[in-house]
Design a protein around this motif. Sequence first.
Motif, PDB file in Angstrom:
ATOM      1  N   ASN A 285       0.818  -1.228   0.000  1.00  0.00           N
ATOM      2  CA  ASN A 285       0.000   0.000   0.000  1.00  0.00           C
ATOM      3  C   ASN A 285       0.850   1.275   0.000  1.00  0.00           C
ATOM      4  OD1 ASN A 285       0.772  -0.425   2.677  1.00  0.00           O
ATOM      5  ND2 ASN A 285      -1.083   0.477   3.524  1.00  0.00           N
ATOM      6  N   HIS A 286       2.163   1.160   0.271  1.00  0.00           N
ATOM      7  CA  HIS A 286       3.043   2.341   0.209  1.00  0.00           C
ATOM      8  C   HIS A 286       3.840   2.357  -1.099  1.00  0.00           C
ATOM      9  CE1 HIS A 286       2.304   3.717   4.371  1.00  0.00           C
ATOM     10  NE2 HIS A 286       1.992   2.445   4.531  1.00  0.00           N
ATOM     11  N   SER A 287       3.211   1.954  -2.183  1.00  0.00           N
ATOM     12  CA  SER A 287       3.879   1.921  -3.490  1.00  0.00           C
ATOM     13  C   SER A 287       3.467   3.108  -4.332  1.00  0.00           C
ATOM     14  CB  SER A 287       3.472   0.661  -4.264  1.00  0.00           C
ATOM     15  OG  SER A 287       3.828  -0.498  -3.572  1.00  0.00           O
TER      16      SER A 287
ATOM     17  N   VAL B 174      -0.699   8.063  -0.075  1.00  0.00           N
ATOM     18  CA  VAL B 174      -0.972   8.979   1.025  1.00  0.00           C
ATOM     19  C   VAL B 174      -0.915   8.207   2.343  1.00  0.00           C
ATOM     20  CG1 VAL B 174      -3.471   8.813   0.511  1.00  0.00           C
ATOM     21  CG2 VAL B 174      -2.628  10.643   2.009  1.00  0.00           C
ATOM     22  N   ASP B 175      -0.057   8.706   3.244  1.00  0.00           N
ATOM     23  CA  ASP B 175       0.111   8.120   4.575  1.00  0.00           C
ATOM     24  C   ASP B 175      -0.869   8.772   5.544  1.00  0.00           C
ATOM     25  OD1 ASP B 175       2.276   6.663   3.691  1.00  0.00           O
ATOM     26  OD2 ASP B 175       3.785   7.759   4.853  1.00  0.00           O
ATOM     27  N   ALA B 176      -1.513   7.942   6.345  1.00  0.00           N
ATOM     28  CA  ALA B 176      -2.380   8.437   7.426  1.00  0.00           C
ATOM     29  C   ALA B 176      -1.741   8.032   8.759  1.00  0.00           C
ATOM     30  CB  ALA B 176      -3.774   7.845   7.272  1.00  0.00           C
TER      31      ALA B 176
ATOM     32  N   GLY C 130      -2.335   6.016  11.059  1.00  0.00           N
ATOM     33  CA  GLY C 130      -2.241   4.582  11.336  1.00  0.00           C
ATOM     34  C   GLY C 130      -0.976   3.934  10.803  1.00  0.00           C
ATOM     35  N   HIS C 131      -0.245   4.641   9.940  1.00  0.00           N
ATOM     36  CA  HIS C 131       1.018   4.111   9.418  1.00  0.00           C
ATOM     37  C   HIS C 131       2.063   3.973  10.528  1.00  0.00           C
ATOM     38  CE1 HIS C 131       4.236   3.207   6.760  1.00  0.00           C
ATOM     39  NE2 HIS C 131       4.668   4.420   6.535  1.00  0.00           N
ATOM     40  N   PHE C 132       2.082   4.930  11.464  1.00  0.00           N
ATOM     41  CA  PHE C 132       3.080   4.911  12.532  1.00  0.00           C
ATOM     42  C   PHE C 132       2.476   4.757  13.925  1.00  0.00           C
ATOM     43  CE2 PHE C 132       6.098   6.138   9.367  1.00  0.00           C
ATOM     44  CZ  PHE C 132       7.329   5.747   9.883  1.00  0.00           C
TER      45      PHE C 132
ATOM     46  N   VAL D  93       1.668  12.951   1.610  1.00  0.00           N
ATOM     47  CA  VAL D  93       1.704  12.326   0.285  1.00  0.00           C
ATOM     48  C   VAL D  93       3.160  12.213  -0.159  1.00  0.00           C
ATOM     49  CG1 VAL D  93       0.819  12.378  -2.070  1.00  0.00           C
ATOM     50  CG2 VAL D  93      -0.482  13.473  -0.242  1.00  0.00           C
ATOM     51  N   GLU D  94       3.541  11.004  -0.568  1.00  0.00           N
ATOM     52  CA  GLU D  94       4.938  10.744  -0.921  1.00  0.00           C
ATOM     53  C   GLU D  94       5.049  10.290  -2.373  1.00  0.00           C
ATOM     54  OE1 GLU D  94       6.438   9.471   3.523  1.00  0.00           O
ATOM     55  OE2 GLU D  94       5.575   7.901   2.274  1.00  0.00           O
ATOM     56  N   ASP D  95       6.239  10.490  -2.928  1.00  0.00           N
ATOM     57  CA  ASP D  95       6.520  10.109  -4.326  1.00  0.00           C
ATOM     58  C   ASP D  95       5.571  10.836  -5.290  1.00  0.00           C
ATOM     59  OD1 ASP D  95       7.873   8.796  -6.362  1.00  0.00           O
ATOM     60  OD2 ASP D  95       6.687   6.966  -6.201  1.00  0.00           O
TER      61      ASP D  95
END
Length: 226
Positions: free
Chosen positions: A46-48, A52-54, A56-58, A186-188
Amino acid sequence: MQYITLSYMLEGNSPVHIGLKDPNIYPNIQISKGGGYNSYIINVENHSGTHVDAPGHFLDMGKIISEYNPDDFAFNNPVILNVPKKQNEFIRLEDVLESDLKGKDCIFFRTGFTKYREKDPETYLKFNPGIDPDLVYWIRKNYPSIRCLGIDCVSMGGYQKPEEAKKAHLNAFMENEELGKPLLLVEDMNLEIIENLDLLEMVFIIPWQIKGIDSAPCTVLAKLKQ
Ligand SMILES: [Zn+2]
């Protein structure tokens, strides 16, 4: 064009965080093989790609992406900041002090690191710039209207600085009465595609709608002023 995407198309060789599995997208039923129709199987972390990270990721009890409302993904006052960075450099407070962030709801940082994404994926993945954790804290404290940060690197945190990378995420995601709501990250992102940054009018972050996952690949749709 009035609409552009600030996200990348996901493909088998999209660069993903070191340690994650490469995306695997392959044909299932195919007309060319005698099937009655075409279909594909999509097997991805899901991090591909652009995602967008929320919280709950950490944070195990943090809000996850499938718990957000559509309103949370629409941004009427986004800004892209030019913050050219070299390998392993941080985006710091002095990079944003000149910018007018009043009333903004979303900041995307354009470091220029996109140039390595295709031609030198190893540099893109291993030596990416990151955001200073203190800057994340400062943004939340001083500009509570900001709900999202984004970056044109594989992560908001530099790969060579894992402690700071974790802290940058935690400073974005932690619950703290002084700081207002946690941020989305939001990454990448593909931020080179827009030439005149003043034309950015609205942004929609559209995550895959999958129940129960912390974060999700997303399309970032931007509306430009005419
Ligand atoms: Zn991520």
